[in-house]
Enzyme design. Structure first.
Site, PDB file in Angstrom:
ATOM      1  N   SER A   1      40.897  45.711  41.465  1.00 18.31           N
ATOM      2  CA  SER A   1      41.940  45.274  40.534  1.00 18.31           C
ATOM      3  C   SER A   1      41.920  43.762  40.379  1.00 18.31           C
ATOM      4  CB  SER A   1      43.321  45.726  41.040  1.00 18.31           C
ATOM      5  OG  SER A   1      43.517  45.350  42.388  1.00 18.31           O
TER       6      SER A   1
ATOM      7  N   GLU B   1      46.792  57.813  42.832  1.00 17.83           N
ATOM      8  CA  GLU B   1      47.249  56.853  41.813  1.00 17.83           C
ATOM      9  C   GLU B   1      47.676  57.561  40.544  1.00 17.83           C
ATOM     10  OE1 GLU B   1      45.900  52.758  39.482  1.00 17.83           O
ATOM     11  OE2 GLU B   1      44.650  53.590  41.074  1.00 17.83           O
TER      12      GLU B   1
END
Length: 237
Positions: free
Chosen positions: A56, A192
């Site tokens: 990320s 997620e």
């Protein structure tokens, strides 16, 4: 600045055995994402148990719209920077986009994250053939965190950042996938962007720690009760 790195018997490094004991004892487990040494120092001093260097960083640090542009060089660099600031926390690093299309490449790049990046566990976005890769890595004594649900590295294939597992058939597939990954040797499973009921079902089903995240906290459940918690990014109701 790095005086906390000096040996301190009162703050021994966290290991997988430590996390297993904490789960068994019902202790809360704190996990946060980090990309550099300065923040790593702060997380260490705050007694965070697990630190994740996520791909990320491509969006958070580099300003990209997805994680796809992140490379092995990027991950090794940031993981090493974070590792230099840590003493106590257990360090996990992401395998970036297309760094594990085969067993051999997955092993080669996992070794690099551990040797150059100082990681103690690697995380890969799992599913399908990745189960075989998890088993292969586990067979070579590589600690693995599997990733189930939304897979940001596949965002162009899936059509965007969408909630996964809303439909009954898809939910059943994700639950079965999580079971198979645990059986293959995954030491931890990250979930997620899935519906909360599905997340609860998976965390209650598995024996390994399960992270529910959109980047920060995770919760661990055993039986029907929560036995550990960290920072959770988002739970979709």
């Amino acid at each position: 600045m790095y005086t906390h790195l000096q040996r301190d018997q009162s703050r021994p490094p966290v290991t997988l055995s430590t996390l297993a004991r904490m789960k068994a004892d019902g202790e809360k487990i704190a996990c946060l994402t980090c990309y550099d040494a300065s923040f790593a120092v702060l997380l260490d001093l705050a007694d965070v148990d697990v630190v994740l260097v996520g791909d990320s960083l491509g969006m958070v640090i580099q300003g990209h719209h997805t994680t796809v542009p992140v490379t092995m060089d990027h991950m090794a660099y940031h993981s090493a920077a974070v590792a230099r600031g840590l003493h106590r926390p257990f360090l996990i690093a992401d395998l970036p986009f297309m760094s594990y299309p085969s067993k051999d490449l997955a092993l080669q790049h996992s070794v690099r994250l551990m040797q150059e990046g100082g990681a103690q566990m690697v995380k890969l976005e799992s599913g399908g053939k990745q189960t075989e890769i998890v088993e292969f890595l586990a067979g070579h004594d590589i600690a693995v965190c599997a990733h189930v649900g939304l897979k940001p590295q596949s965002v162009h294939k899936t059509g965007g950042f969408r909630v996964q597992g809303r439909e009954r058939e898809t939910a059943a597939r994700l639950l079965d996938e999580a079971r198979r990954l645990e059986s293959a040797g995954a030491d931890m499973v990250l979930l997620e962007c899935i519906p909360a009921p599905l997340g609860k079902s998976i965390t209650a089903e598995l024996h390994v720690p399960v992270a529910l995240e959109k980047g920060a906290r995770f919760a661990i459940r055993e039986g029907g009760r929560t036995v550990g918690a960290g920072t959770i990014s988002e739970i979709i109701e």
